[in-house]
Design a protein around this motif. Sequence first.
Motif, PDB file in Angstrom:
ATOM      1  N   ALA A 117       0.830  -1.204   0.000  1.00  0.00           N
ATOM      2  CA  ALA A 117       0.000   0.000   0.000  1.00  0.00           C
ATOM      3  C   ALA A 117       0.870   1.262   0.000  1.00  0.00           C
ATOM      4  O   ALA A 117       0.548   2.245  -0.676  1.00  0.00           O
ATOM      5  CB  ALA A 117      -0.931  -0.007   1.209  1.00  0.00           C
ATOM      6  N   ILE A 118       1.971   1.224   0.735  1.00  0.00           N
ATOM      7  CA  ILE A 118       2.910   2.358   0.727  1.00  0.00           C
ATOM      8  C   ILE A 118       3.482   2.529  -0.679  1.00  0.00           C
ATOM      9  O   ILE A 118       3.549   3.640  -1.203  1.00  0.00           O
ATOM     10  CB  ILE A 118       4.012   2.153   1.788  1.00  0.00           C
ATOM     11  N   ARG A 119       3.860   1.423  -1.308  1.00  0.00           N
ATOM     12  CA  ARG A 119       4.357   1.470  -2.690  1.00  0.00           C
ATOM     13  C   ARG A 119       3.281   2.005  -3.632  1.00  0.00           C
ATOM     14  O   ARG A 119       3.561   2.843  -4.488  1.00  0.00           O
ATOM     15  CB  ARG A 119       4.797   0.074  -3.112  1.00  0.00           C
ATOM     16  N   ASP A 120       2.029   1.535  -3.468  1.00  0.00           N
ATOM     17  CA  ASP A 120       0.923   2.005  -4.308  1.00  0.00           C
ATOM     18  C   ASP A 120       0.774   3.525  -4.226  1.00  0.00           C
ATOM     19  O   ASP A 120       0.587   4.200  -5.243  1.00  0.00           O
ATOM     20  CB  ASP A 120      -0.411   1.370  -3.886  1.00  0.00           C
ATOM     21  N   ALA A 121       0.851   4.059  -3.020  1.00  0.00           N
ATOM     22  CA  ALA A 121       0.709   5.505  -2.831  1.00  0.00           C
ATOM     23  C   ALA A 121       1.825   6.257  -3.552  1.00  0.00           C
ATOM     24  O   ALA A 121       1.585   7.281  -4.204  1.00  0.00           O
ATOM     25  CB  ALA A 121       0.704   5.849  -1.349  1.00  0.00           C
ATOM     26  N   GLY A 122       3.049   5.744  -3.470  1.00  0.00           N
ATOM     27  CA  GLY A 122       4.164   6.361  -4.180  1.00  0.00           C
ATOM     28  C   GLY A 122       4.003   6.270  -5.683  1.00  0.00           C
ATOM     29  O   GLY A 122       4.300   7.219  -6.413  1.00  0.00           O
ATOM     30  N   GLU A 123       3.517   5.120  -6.173  1.00  0.00           N
ATOM     31  CA  GLU A 123       3.295   4.940  -7.613  1.00  0.00           C
ATOM     32  C   GLU A 123       2.211   5.873  -8.141  1.00  0.00           C
ATOM     33  O   GLU A 123       2.265   6.304  -9.283  1.00  0.00           O
ATOM     34  CB  GLU A 123       2.899   3.485  -7.911  1.00  0.00           C
ATOM     35  N   LEU A 151       8.830   3.982   6.983  1.00  0.00           N
ATOM     36  CA  LEU A 151       8.122   5.181   6.517  1.00  0.00           C
ATOM     37  C   LEU A 151       8.528   6.397   7.358  1.00  0.00           C
ATOM     38  O   LEU A 151       8.763   7.483   6.817  1.00  0.00           O
ATOM     39  CB  LEU A 151       6.610   4.958   6.569  1.00  0.00           C
ATOM     40  N   ARG A 152       8.656   6.215   8.668  1.00  0.00           N
ATOM     41  CA  ARG A 152       9.087   7.323   9.549  1.00  0.00           C
ATOM     42  C   ARG A 152      10.492   7.791   9.184  1.00  0.00           C
ATOM     43  O   ARG A 152      10.774   8.984   9.159  1.00  0.00           O
ATOM     44  CB  ARG A 152       9.055   6.879  11.007  1.00  0.00           C
ATOM     45  N   GLU A 153      11.392   6.831   8.927  1.00  0.00           N
ATOM     46  CA  GLU A 153      12.769   7.190   8.575  1.00  0.00           C
ATOM     47  C   GLU A 153      12.823   7.996   7.280  1.00  0.00           C
ATOM     48  O   GLU A 153      13.757   8.764   7.074  1.00  0.00           O
ATOM     49  CB  GLU A 153      13.625   5.931   8.453  1.00  0.00           C
ATOM     50  N   ARG A 154      11.851   7.815   6.428  1.00  0.00           N
ATOM     51  CA  ARG A 154      11.767   8.573   5.174  1.00  0.00           C
ATOM     52  C   ARG A 154      10.941   9.847   5.342  1.00  0.00           C
ATOM     53  O   ARG A 154      10.581  10.489   4.357  1.00  0.00           O
ATOM     54  CB  ARG A 154      11.111   7.718   4.089  1.00  0.00           C
ATOM     55  N   ASN A 155      10.619  10.192   6.576  1.00  0.00           N
ATOM     56  CA  ASN A 155       9.760  11.341   6.876  1.00  0.00           C
ATOM     57  C   ASN A 155       8.419  11.264   6.155  1.00  0.00           C
ATOM     58  O   ASN A 155       7.829  12.288   5.827  1.00  0.00           O
ATOM     59  CB  ASN A 155      10.473  12.662   6.562  1.00  0.00           C
ATOM     60  N   GLY A 156       7.981  10.041   5.898  1.00  0.00           N
ATOM     61  CA  GLY A 156       6.689   9.839   5.250  1.00  0.00           C
ATOM     62  C   GLY A 156       6.675  10.137   3.768  1.00  0.00           C
ATOM     63  O   GLY A 156       5.610  10.183   3.155  1.00  0.00           O
ATOM     64  N   ILE A 157       7.847  10.327   3.159  1.00  0.00           N
ATOM     65  CA  ILE A 157       7.909  10.677   1.738  1.00  0.00           C
ATOM     66  C   ILE A 157       8.290   9.437   0.920  1.00  0.00           C
ATOM     67  O   ILE A 157       9.341   8.847   1.117  1.00  0.00           O
ATOM     68  CB  ILE A 157       8.939  11.800   1.469  1.00  0.00           C
ATOM     69  N   ILE A 158       7.395   9.055  -0.006  1.00  0.00           N
ATOM     70  CA  ILE A 158       7.633   7.941  -0.914  1.00  0.00           C
ATOM     71  C   ILE A 158       7.508   8.468  -2.340  1.00  0.00           C
ATOM     72  O   ILE A 158       6.446   8.938  -2.737  1.00  0.00           O
ATOM     73  CB  ILE A 158       6.620   6.789  -0.683  1.00  0.00           C
ATOM     74  N   LYS A 159       8.603   8.440  -3.073  1.00  0.00           N
ATOM     75  CA  LYS A 159       8.631   8.931  -4.457  1.00  0.00           C
ATOM     76  C   LYS A 159       8.026  10.329  -4.573  1.00  0.00           C
ATOM     77  O   LYS A 159       7.263  10.627  -5.482  1.00  0.00           O
ATOM     78  CB  LYS A 159       7.914   7.964  -5.390  1.00  0.00           C
ATOM     79  N   GLY A 160       8.352  11.187  -3.611  1.00  0.00           N
ATOM     80  CA  GLY A 160       7.894  12.573  -3.646  1.00  0.00           C
ATOM     81  C   GLY A 160       6.491  12.795  -3.097  1.00  0.00           C
ATOM     82  O   GLY A 160       6.016  13.926  -3.077  1.00  0.00           O
ATOM     83  N   THR A 161       5.825  11.765  -2.642  1.00  0.00           N
ATOM     84  CA  THR A 161       4.463  11.872  -2.117  1.00  0.00           C
ATOM     85  C   THR A 161       4.475  11.679  -0.603  1.00  0.00           C
ATOM     86  O   THR A 161       5.084  10.735  -0.099  1.00  0.00           O
ATOM     87  CB  THR A 161       3.549  10.797  -2.751  1.00  0.00           C
ATOM     88  N   LYS A 162       3.812  12.565   0.119  1.00  0.00           N
ATOM     89  CA  LYS A 162       3.667  12.418   1.571  1.00  0.00           C
ATOM     90  C   LYS A 162       2.653  11.306   1.830  1.00  0.00           C
ATOM     91  O   LYS A 162       1.534  11.343   1.335  1.00  0.00           O
ATOM     92  CB  LYS A 162       3.184  13.738   2.191  1.00  0.00           C
TER      93      LYS A 162
END
Length: 191
Positions: A117-123, A151-162
Amino acid sequence: MSDKGDASKDASHNVGAAAAKGYRALMGVTLFMEVLESLGIDFAVRGFHSRTVLHKRFKGQLLPKDSKVLEEEYLEPGHDSISDSYTTHAEKDSLVAELYASIGRGGNNEGPALAAAIRDAGEAGGDRHFIIVITDGEGDVDAIKAQVEDLRERNGIIKGTKVEIIAIGLGDGTESVPVNYGGQHSFHLKN
C-alpha cells in the motif's frame, strides 16, 4: 460430550468469529469507500489474506509491465485487470463482492500488504495520500512495525508523495493496533 465434539464446536466457533471479524472489516472498508467517493477523494483498496491483492487502484496509478510481478503482487487470481473507478452501482457491487469473497481465506499478510500500500501511494504520485488500515489486529507485529519505522525514517515521503497511515482495529483483541502503528492516527474499537 466427547472431546471430538468439543474440538469440533471450538473450531466452528473460531471460524464463526473469524468470519464475523472479516465481515466487520468489510463493513468498515465499504463505509470508507462510500465516504471517500462522495467527497471526490481518490483511493485504492488493497486486501490481505494468504497474499496481498490490489482490488482498486488509484486513478493514474501505473501497474508493472512484468506479468509475473503483476500476477503475484497486484491481481486477484482469475483477474486480468484492476479498476481505478468506483462510481457506478455495477463497479461498487463488483468491488464489494470481490472483497466479501476474500473473507475467511486464511493467512494474514498485513505487513506485506502495508508495504504494498505504501508502494501504491508512491506509484500514484500526488502531494499526499493516506493509507487507512482496517485490521483485526492479528497481523505480524514485527513486519508491521518495520514498515511503519521505514516510513518514519523517510519522513513519510515515498517517491515525492507524503504518505500517512491511519490504522483502525475492529473488535476485541485490537488494543495493540495503536502501539504497532503509532498512536497519533491509530485507534481500536472493541466489540
